[in-house]
Structures are given as structure tokens and as C-alpha cells.
Design a protein around this motif. Structure first.
Motif, mmCIF file in Angstrom:
data_model
loop_
_atom_site.group_PDB
_atom_site.id
_atom_site.type_symbol
_atom_site.label_atom_id
_atom_site.label_comp_id
_atom_site.label_asym_id
_atom_site.label_seq_id
_atom_site.Cartn_x
_atom_site.Cartn_y
_atom_site.Cartn_z
ATOM 1 N N LYS A 47 -16.179 -0.200 -94.416
ATOM 2 C CA LYS A 47 -14.788 -0.208 -94.855
ATOM 3 C C LYS A 47 -14.485 0.890 -95.867
ATOM 4 O O LYS A 47 -13.532 1.642 -95.706
ATOM 5 C CB LYS A 47 -14.454 -1.577 -95.467
ATOM 6 C CG LYS A 47 -12.993 -1.955 -95.318
ATOM 7 C CD LYS A 47 -12.641 -2.249 -93.867
ATOM 8 C CE LYS A 47 -11.220 -2.767 -93.745
ATOM 9 N NZ LYS A 47 -10.848 -2.989 -92.333
ATOM 10 N N PHE A 48 -15.307 0.969 -96.912
ATOM 11 C CA PHE A 48 -15.028 1.919 -97.980
ATOM 12 C C PHE A 48 -15.260 3.369 -97.557
ATOM 13 O O PHE A 48 -14.762 4.289 -98.217
ATOM 14 C CB PHE A 48 -15.882 1.613 -99.212
ATOM 15 C CG PHE A 48 -15.386 0.451 -100.025
ATOM 16 C CD1 PHE A 48 -14.247 0.562 -100.790
ATOM 17 C CD2 PHE A 48 -16.056 -0.760 -100.009
ATOM 18 C CE1 PHE A 48 -13.780 -0.507 -101.544
ATOM 19 C CE2 PHE A 48 -15.597 -1.842 -100.764
ATOM 20 C CZ PHE A 48 -14.449 -1.713 -101.526
ATOM 21 N N ILE A 49 -16.038 3.573 -96.485
ATOM 22 C CA ILE A 49 -16.244 4.927 -95.952
ATOM 23 C C ILE A 49 -15.772 4.942 -94.504
ATOM 24 O O ILE A 49 -16.285 4.210 -93.662
ATOM 25 C CB ILE A 49 -17.727 5.346 -96.014
ATOM 26 C CG1 ILE A 49 -18.215 5.354 -97.470
ATOM 27 C CG2 ILE A 49 -17.916 6.723 -95.391
ATOM 28 C CD1 ILE A 49 -19.682 5.673 -97.622
ATOM 29 N N GLN A 50 -14.775 5.776 -94.222
ATOM 30 C CA GLN A 50 -14.237 5.920 -92.873
ATOM 31 C C GLN A 50 -14.021 7.397 -92.599
ATOM 32 O O GLN A 50 -13.403 8.097 -93.399
ATOM 33 C CB GLN A 50 -12.926 5.149 -92.718
ATOM 34 C CG GLN A 50 -13.061 3.643 -92.932
ATOM 35 C CD GLN A 50 -11.734 2.915 -92.799
ATOM 36 O OE1 GLN A 50 -10.833 3.375 -92.116
ATOM 37 N NE2 GLN A 50 -11.626 1.774 -93.451
ATOM 38 N N TYR A 79 -10.612 -0.740 -105.787
ATOM 39 C CA TYR A 79 -12.023 -0.344 -105.734
ATOM 40 C C TYR A 79 -12.221 0.757 -104.692
ATOM 41 O O TYR A 79 -11.562 0.757 -103.640
ATOM 42 C CB TYR A 79 -12.914 -1.536 -105.375
ATOM 43 C CG TYR A 79 -13.068 -2.555 -106.485
ATOM 44 C CD1 TYR A 79 -14.151 -2.508 -107.354
ATOM 45 C CD2 TYR A 79 -12.120 -3.555 -106.668
ATOM 46 C CE1 TYR A 79 -14.295 -3.436 -108.372
ATOM 47 C CE2 TYR A 79 -12.248 -4.486 -107.685
ATOM 48 C CZ TYR A 79 -13.347 -4.428 -108.535
ATOM 49 O OH TYR A 79 -13.484 -5.340 -109.530
ATOM 50 N N GLU A 80 -13.163 1.690 -104.988
ATOM 51 C CA GLU A 80 -13.557 2.704 -104.020
ATOM 52 C C GLU A 80 -14.964 3.201 -104.350
ATOM 53 O O GLU A 80 -15.492 2.915 -105.437
ATOM 54 C CB GLU A 80 -12.562 3.870 -104.005
ATOM 55 C CG GLU A 80 -12.556 4.688 -105.275
ATOM 56 C CD GLU A 80 -11.602 5.873 -105.189
ATOM 57 O OE1 GLU A 80 -11.212 6.230 -104.071
ATOM 58 O OE2 GLU A 80 -11.250 6.425 -106.247
ATOM 59 N N ILE A 81 -15.584 3.951 -103.422
ATOM 60 C CA ILE A 81 -16.901 4.533 -103.657
ATOM 61 C C ILE A 81 -16.831 5.433 -104.885
ATOM 62 O O ILE A 81 -15.851 6.148 -105.093
ATOM 63 C CB ILE A 81 -17.361 5.349 -102.427
ATOM 64 C CG1 ILE A 81 -17.487 4.439 -101.202
ATOM 65 C CG2 ILE A 81 -18.698 6.034 -102.698
ATOM 66 C CD1 ILE A 81 -18.515 3.354 -101.334
ATOM 67 N N GLY A 82 -17.904 5.435 -105.709
ATOM 68 C CA GLY A 82 -17.881 6.134 -106.981
ATOM 69 C C GLY A 82 -17.593 7.615 -106.869
ATOM 70 O O GLY A 82 -16.876 8.169 -107.691
ATOM 71 N N PHE A 113 -9.460 0.268 -101.722
ATOM 72 C CA PHE A 113 -8.909 -1.012 -101.281
ATOM 73 C C PHE A 113 -8.597 -1.893 -102.479
ATOM 74 O O PHE A 113 -9.297 -1.864 -103.501
ATOM 75 C CB PHE A 113 -9.886 -1.737 -100.347
ATOM 76 C CG PHE A 113 -9.968 -1.133 -98.981
ATOM 77 C CD1 PHE A 113 -9.036 -1.463 -98.003
ATOM 78 C CD2 PHE A 113 -10.953 -0.216 -98.679
ATOM 79 C CE1 PHE A 113 -9.107 -0.892 -96.755
ATOM 80 C CE2 PHE A 113 -11.029 0.353 -97.426
ATOM 81 C CZ PHE A 113 -10.092 0.014 -96.458
ATOM 82 N N GLU A 114 -7.560 -2.681 -102.309
ATOM 83 C CA GLU A 114 -7.150 -3.629 -103.338
ATOM 84 C C GLU A 114 -8.152 -4.789 -103.390
ATOM 85 O O GLU A 114 -8.707 -5.204 -102.371
ATOM 86 C CB GLU A 114 -5.733 -4.121 -103.021
ATOM 87 C CG GLU A 114 -5.092 -4.903 -104.127
ATOM 88 C CD GLU A 114 -5.220 -6.396 -103.909
ATOM 89 O OE1 GLU A 114 -5.206 -7.139 -104.904
ATOM 90 O OE2 GLU A 114 -5.334 -6.817 -102.750
ATOM 91 N N LYS A 115 -8.419 -5.296 -104.584
ATOM 92 C CA LYS A 115 -9.476 -6.288 -104.795
ATOM 93 C C LYS A 115 -9.298 -7.519 -103.906
ATOM 94 O O LYS A 115 -10.243 -7.964 -103.255
ATOM 95 C CB LYS A 115 -9.482 -6.704 -106.268
ATOM 96 C CG LYS A 115 -10.507 -7.787 -106.591
ATOM 97 C CD LYS A 115 -10.442 -8.194 -108.055
ATOM 98 C CE LYS A 115 -11.420 -9.320 -108.355
ATOM 99 N NZ LYS A 115 -11.356 -9.750 -109.766
ATOM 100 N N GLY A 116 -8.087 -8.081 -103.869
ATOM 101 C CA GLY A 116 -7.858 -9.291 -103.081
ATOM 102 C C GLY A 116 -8.146 -9.088 -101.612
ATOM 103 O O GLY A 116 -8.732 -9.952 -100.950
ATOM 104 N N TYR A 117 -7.770 -7.917 -101.079
ATOM 105 C CA TYR A 117 -7.997 -7.635 -99.662
ATOM 106 C C TYR A 117 -9.484 -7.589 -99.340
ATOM 107 O O TYR A 117 -9.958 -8.208 -98.381
ATOM 108 C CB TYR A 117 -7.338 -6.308 -99.294
ATOM 109 C CG TYR A 117 -7.676 -5.826 -97.893
ATOM 110 C CD1 TYR A 117 -7.007 -6.329 -96.782
ATOM 111 C CD2 TYR A 117 -8.686 -4.893 -97.691
ATOM 112 C CE1 TYR A 117 -7.334 -5.897 -95.509
ATOM 113 C CE2 TYR A 117 -9.012 -4.461 -96.419
ATOM 114 C CZ TYR A 117 -8.326 -4.961 -95.334
ATOM 115 O OH TYR A 117 -8.647 -4.536 -94.072
ATOM 116 N N ILE A 118 -10.265 -6.843 -100.157
ATOM 117 C CA ILE A 118 -11.687 -6.675 -99.854
ATOM 118 C C ILE A 118 -12.451 -7.972 -100.072
ATOM 119 O O ILE A 118 -13.426 -8.267 -99.367
ATOM 120 C CB ILE A 118 -12.273 -5.511 -100.698
ATOM 121 C CG1 ILE A 118 -13.467 -4.890 -99.953
ATOM 122 C CG2 ILE A 118 -12.667 -5.954 -102.081
ATOM 123 C CD1 ILE A 118 -13.111 -4.191 -98.688
#
Length: 635
Positions: free
Chosen positions: A375-378, A422-425, A385-390
Motif C-alpha cells: 500500500k505505502f509503495i505503489q 503516515y508514509e514511508i520515511g 495514507f490517513e491513519k484511520g484508513y490504514i
């Protein structure tokens, strides 16, 4: 009225408002308890609180700081991982704060608008305006301006109100990861650029210049409304996305006139970035001071520096140092990083990813790895992504997300609407994560294949056993049946034998006729096949001729493109050299420091050297012109 810590600029004794459009820039003041800090940020950018850890960028900070004070709109560009965000967060912003008594910080980010996956993305203009509107009380006497044209001029409207409460203080707008703007629709991009253009280039938007809007104003209000908004813009963008800025030129002319390229660290700067943070003595760090053996430093630099120019990418360096700090110093208690302690640098990025996941329970680890890799890498890009969604999609708990953020594998930011994103650092982590994910998929595939093989072997063993039992029963029945059949048919044997001979004779005759017909059909089919093969050969010959002609055309086209590219590069290097000359002259006219002037001259000479490498007839003229401009320098 909600106003936070206004600043005061020592250069002109005027309050300065700093609006920071990246949550990593915003600091958290007045906290009674601060968590212990790492000495290296890892995949994350440096924050304003980490100013004393931000090493090796002193020259870049000075030049860029002078540039944004001298010009209204400046572009900061460089490759991903070179530290653009850190230069703003830990380099420029602390200097603005030191020249100000009451700094004000806002956290706003536009975010990447993924194809339907990112529930966090809102209109860029709404995101920007929300930052001002949520910190400003509306003025009753400005209401008619809002009612006249809203939503046009909405950014101008809130800037004016904000500056009214702050004595028309200059506002610095730092747009980090500005390339994310271009993931939105064309209409959203144009609305955003139009509003910025209004604030930069107009005292009052043209559509608000109506007499009836001014009749109720006092002399003080009339004077203020006619003051040009005091705003400075900084767009921080990846160098491979610079071409996207041309889409804003309609509303922001001369957008690329003033820009600064952030390069990778040279070896001396990189050594400083490795050694200095480890040597600082303070109780606010997780670890005691520690040291690196000289051979370790050289080994790290050899692994991470670019082959073509010997420079070092900041993000890769920080990830290695953060890994050593966490895994070798904090976990193992090492105070000296030797070659033995260092181990194989090549595996550090994968180990960094694995170590971050290994802090989780098995079930949480599986869910987190799926979320990160799927998900975080496409399409080799980070997607926020928003916290609630993930959490809903992958059942990740608050504890899991906190652990991943603490490891810097993920980073958490708060958007203008108060939601946690949240996202990859960092982009540097994408490749090792995908490599590890591929290894994990292959291992899973092997385990599944082995399980299927064992299951199939078990089924085959059962089938063979059942077949043996059935075969034994069938054999006994067959013997009995043959015996009774022999007894019953013995008297008819001769008659049947004669009948069989007649049938055989007839079958032989039918077979001979069938063979004759088959031979005839084969001959016809061979003739057809030969004709078809000839037609195919002729067609391939024609295609080969066309391919040769096309290849010739492509070769000619490539040569033309090469010439055009050389010409474009020559012009680009010449224009960049001229810009540095112009900046040099501006600094000289304003009584700037000689070392700053020398930096601009050195930058111009770098582009002269680049021109010398080109194969273009104009380069001689360009080089001569730039050298002539350099010779006019006072220094």
C-alpha cells in the motif's frame, strides 16, 4: 484571536511570520517532558529541534538564507535524498528564529493525490488557506471584500487579515515536496497558482477595485488595504520534477529566475555529518557519546558516495548512522564502531527494514509488512495514507504505528485538518523494501510449492494402493469368466474363426484404399505448405527492408536530437551561469560578503567547465561571455 508567538526581524525591526508547510519543520515548544533523541534522524528529515545535529551544510545554509531574503520567490531543487527538507528545517528556519523574538509556525502539507487511494488529499488552495484562517480572526470591515468575489482572492483575503494583526509582517512560505501539487487536477493547480500570483504581484486584486468597497474604510484601513502583501515564497522540489513548474508560469512569471541547487555532500562535509553528532555530550540523547574508527568512516563513504563525482547522498548516510546508533551502540553498548562492529554495509538497508519489523509481534509484523509493501509503495513511489484508513484496511494498532514511526521506517505528519498522515520515511528505503519483499515472496512461493508437493505425494500413494487392490480383484474375476466363456463357445470356434478370416481380409482391403487416399492428401498438403512458406518468405523480406529503412530514419533522428540536446544544455549552462553572475552583482551592490561573491563566481566557473564538455558551436561564445562577466568582479 488565535495568534502564536509572533516574530521580530532584527534586519528591519519588523515582525516576521514564518509559515512552515511541512509538519517536520514545526517545533513543539513549552513541553514539560521531551523524549530522548537519536543523534541521527535516519530516513526522516532533520527538524528545527535538531539544529545542533545538522552538520556539513553550513555553506548551503548561508547562501540560501541570503537568497530568500533578497528575492520574493526562490526555487530550492535537488535530487531526492540530498536534504532539501533538512536545509529548510534545521538550517534556514533556526536562523529566522534567532533573528526574531516571537516565531509563529504553521503545519500544512499538500500531500500526493494518489489515484483514489489517498483519502487525505484535499484541494491545495483549501489546505493552504486553512492554515491562515484557523489562526486568524476575521475583521468586520474586510467582510465586503470577501462577499464581493469569494472564493476568488481567498488567499489574499486571509493574508491581509493575518498581517493586519501583525503590523504587515513579512510571511515566509516554505513549500516542501512541492512536486506533490502536480498530482492534483489542472483546475486545482491553476486555482492555487492564481491565488499565489495575486498575493505576489497585486496590491489589491483587479476584481476588488470597486469604489463601493472602500467608502466605509477609515484612513488607517485605507492605507493598510493598499499596502502590497508582504509575502516570500520558497518552493522545494525534486530536480527531476523541475519541468512541472512551467505549468505555473501563466500566473507566476519568471518563476525559475532565482533558484538554488542543493548538491550531495562532499567527503569532508560527509565526515563531519558522521562524526560530530556522535561526539556531542548531552543528557537529551538516547546514547552516550561514541566514536568511529577512521577505517569505518572511509568504508561508509566508499559504500555510499556517487561513482561519477565522489559525493554522498545525505539520506543514505543518515540511515546507516541511525542503524549503527540503534543496533550497535544502544542495543549492544558499543562505544567504538570498528570494522568488526560495522559488518557488511551492503546489507544495512535490508537489516534496517528487518530490524524495524522485528520489534513487532508476529501477527503485527505480517500486517505491517503487507501494508508497507502493498500500500505505502505503489509504482516505486511513496503514497501517504490517513491513519484511520490504514488501520481499517490492515488492522494496524496504535502501538504498531508508533513503533514503525519510532524506527523512522514510517513518518507521521498532521495535515491542516488535524488528521494524522503516515508514509514511508524516505525514497531511499523504497528499493531495499521492494528487494526484501521480493525475497519474501519467493520464500513463500517455495514453501507453498513444497507443501503442494508433499500433499500430491500423499495423494499419489493412496491412489497407487487403491489401484493395486482393484487390480487383484479384477484379475480373479477375469480368470473365472474366461473359463466359463471357453466352455460355452468351444462348439462355435470354427465358425467364428472363418468369419474372422473374412473380416480380416475385408479390413486389409479397406486399409489399402485408405492409404492411397492419405498419400494423395499428403501430396496436396505439401504443395500448399510450400506455397505458403514462399509467401511468408516474401513477406519477411519486405518487412526486413522496411525495418532497415526505419532504423536508418531513427539513427538520423537520434543524431538530430543529440545536437538539439547539446544546444539546449549549452544554453541552459549559459543561462545558469548568467544567473549566478547576476546574483553576484546583487550581493556586491548590497555590500555583501566577499566569500559569498566568491561562491557565486565559483558556481559560474562550474558551468563554464560543463560548457567545455559539450560539442556545440555556441559554447565558445558562451564561455567567452561568462569569463568576461567574471573579470568585471570586484573580488
Amino acid at each position: 484571536m488565535k495568534i502564536n508567538n509572533l516574530t521580530h526581524n532584527s534586519l528591519n525591526n519588523t515582525p516576521t511570520i514564518i509559515i512552515l508547510l511541512n509538519p517536520a519543520i514545526a517545533t513543539q515548544h513549552n513541553m514539560s517532558e521531551q523524549p530522548l533523541l537519536n543523534r541521527y534522524p535516519g530516513a526522516n528529515s532533520f527538524t528545527t529541534e535538531q539544529e545542533d545535529l545538522f552538520m556539513g551544510r553550513e555553506k548551503d545554509t548561508e547562501i540560501f538564507y541570503q537568497l530568500i531574503h533578497a528575492h520574493q520567490l526562490v526555487i530550492l531543487y535537488g535530487k531526492s535524498g540530498y536534504g532539501k527538507s533538512s536545509l529548510i528545517n534545521a538550517g534556514v528556519v533556526p536562523r529566522l528564529e534567532k533573528e526574531a523574538l516571537r516565531p509563529t509556525h504553521f503545519s500544512v502539507r499538500l500531500f500526493n493525490k494518489a489515484q483514489g487511494a489517498n483519502t487525505a488529499a484535499k484541494s491545495p488552495l483549501n489546505t493552504l488557506v486553512t492554515s491562515l484562517a484557523s489562526n486568524t480572526e476575521e475583521l468586520a470591515w474586510m467582510q465586503p471584500f470577501k462577499q464581493q468575489a469569494y472564493p476568488r482572492g481567498v488567499f489574499w483575503y486571509w493574508v491581509k487579515q493575518y498581517q493586519y494583526y501583525n503590523e504587515n509582517a513579512p510571511i515566509f512560505l516554505f513549500f516542501d515536496q512541492f512536486e506533490e501539487l502536480f498530482t492534483y487536477t489542472e483546475t486545482e493547480i491553476e486555482d492555487f497558482a492564481s491565488e499565489l500570483g495575486m498575493v505576489l504581484f497585486q496590491k489589491i486584486p483587479d476584481f476588488l477595485r470597486k469604489k463601493e468597497l472602500f467608502t466605509h474604510l477609515s484612513a488607517e484601513e485605507m492605507a493598510f488595504i493598499h499596502e502590497k502583501p508582504n509575502v516570500k515564497l520558497v518552493f522545494s522540489i525534486r530536480s527531476d520534477r523541475m519541468a512541472l513548474l512551467n505549468r505555473l508560469s501563466k500566473y507566476l512569471p519568471n518563476l525559475l529566475k532565482y533558484h538554488y541547487e542543493l548538491d550531495a555532500l562532499d567527503e569532508d562535509e560527509a565526515r563531519k555529518a558522521i562524526v560530530k553528532p556522535a561526539s556531542l555530550v548531552s543528557t537529551r540523547f538516547k546514547t552516550q557519546p561514541f566514536r568511529y574508527e577512521k577505517e569505518v568512516i572511509e568504508s561508509i563513504l566508499k559504500r555510499v558516495k556517487n561513482v561519477h563525482d565522489g559525493k554522498v547522498e545525505t539520506a543514505a548516510l543518515q540511515i546507516i548512522c541511525r542503524f549503527l546508533e540503534e543496533e550497535k551502540v544502544l542495543s549492544l553498548g558499543k562505544s567504538l564502531i570498528s570494522l568488526e562492529v560495522l559488518g557488511n554495509i551492503k546489507d544495512i538497508f535490508k537489516e534496517y527494514y528487518q530490524a524495524s519489523l522485528n520489534t513487532l509481534a508476529p501477527a503485527e509484523k505480517e500486517a505491517a509488512s503487507k501494508a508497507i509493501e502493498e500500500k505505502f509503495i505503489q509504482n516505486n513511489q511513496r503514497i501517504p495514507f490517513e491513519k484511520g484508513y490504514i488501520q481499517q484496511e490492515y488492522a494496524l494498532t496504535d502501538t504498531t504505528l508508533d513503533a514503525l514511526e519510532k524506527s523512522t521506517l514510517l513518518r507521521k505528519e498532521q495535515d491542516a485538518y488535524g488528521r494524522l498522515i503516515y508514509e514511508i520515511g524516505h525514497d531511499t528505503l523504497i528499493e531495499p523494501i521492494l528487494e526484501f519483499a521480493e525475497i519474501r515472496r519467493q520464500e513463500n512461493a517455495l514453501r507453498q510449492a513444497e507443501a503442494l508437493r508433499k500433499e500430491e505425494a500423499k495423494k499419489r500413494k493412496i491412489r497407487n494402493r487403491n489401484a493395486a487392490i482393484i487390480a487383484g480383484i479384477s484379475l480373479v474375476g477375469l480368470v473365472v469368466s474366461l473359463y466359463f466363456l471357453y466352455e460355452a463357445t468351444q462348439s462355435e470356434a470354427k465358425a467364428i474363426m472363418e468369419q474372422k478370416r473374412a473380416i480380416i481380409a475385408q479390413a486389409r482391403a479397406d486399409t489399402a484404399a485408405k492409404h492411397a487416399r492419405t498419400s494423395e492428401e499428403d501430396a496436396l498438403n505439401k504443395a500448399k505448405a510450400l506455397k505458403k512458406e514462399k509467401d511468408r518468405s516474401d513477406s519477411l523480406k519486405e518487412l526486413a527492408q522496411k525495418a532497415a529503412e526505419l532504423a536508418k530514419q531513427e539513427k538520423n533522428k537520434a543524431e538530430e536530437q543529440k545536437k538539439a540536446a547539446q544546444a539546449n544544455l549549452a544554453t541552459l549552462y549559459f543561462e545558469k551561469g548568467k544567473i549566478f553572475i547576476e546574483n553576484k552583482k546583487n550581493i556586491e551592490r548590497n555590500g555583501g560578503k566577499p566569500d559569498i561573491v566568491k561562491i557565486y563566481i565559483d558556481s559560474t566557473r562550474r558551468y563554464i567547465r560543463l560548457l567545455e564538455t559539450l560539442e556545440n558551436e555556441k559554447k565558445v561564445f558562451y564561455i567567452r561571455e561568462l569569463e568576461k562577466q567574471i573579470k568585471t568582479s570586484k573580488h
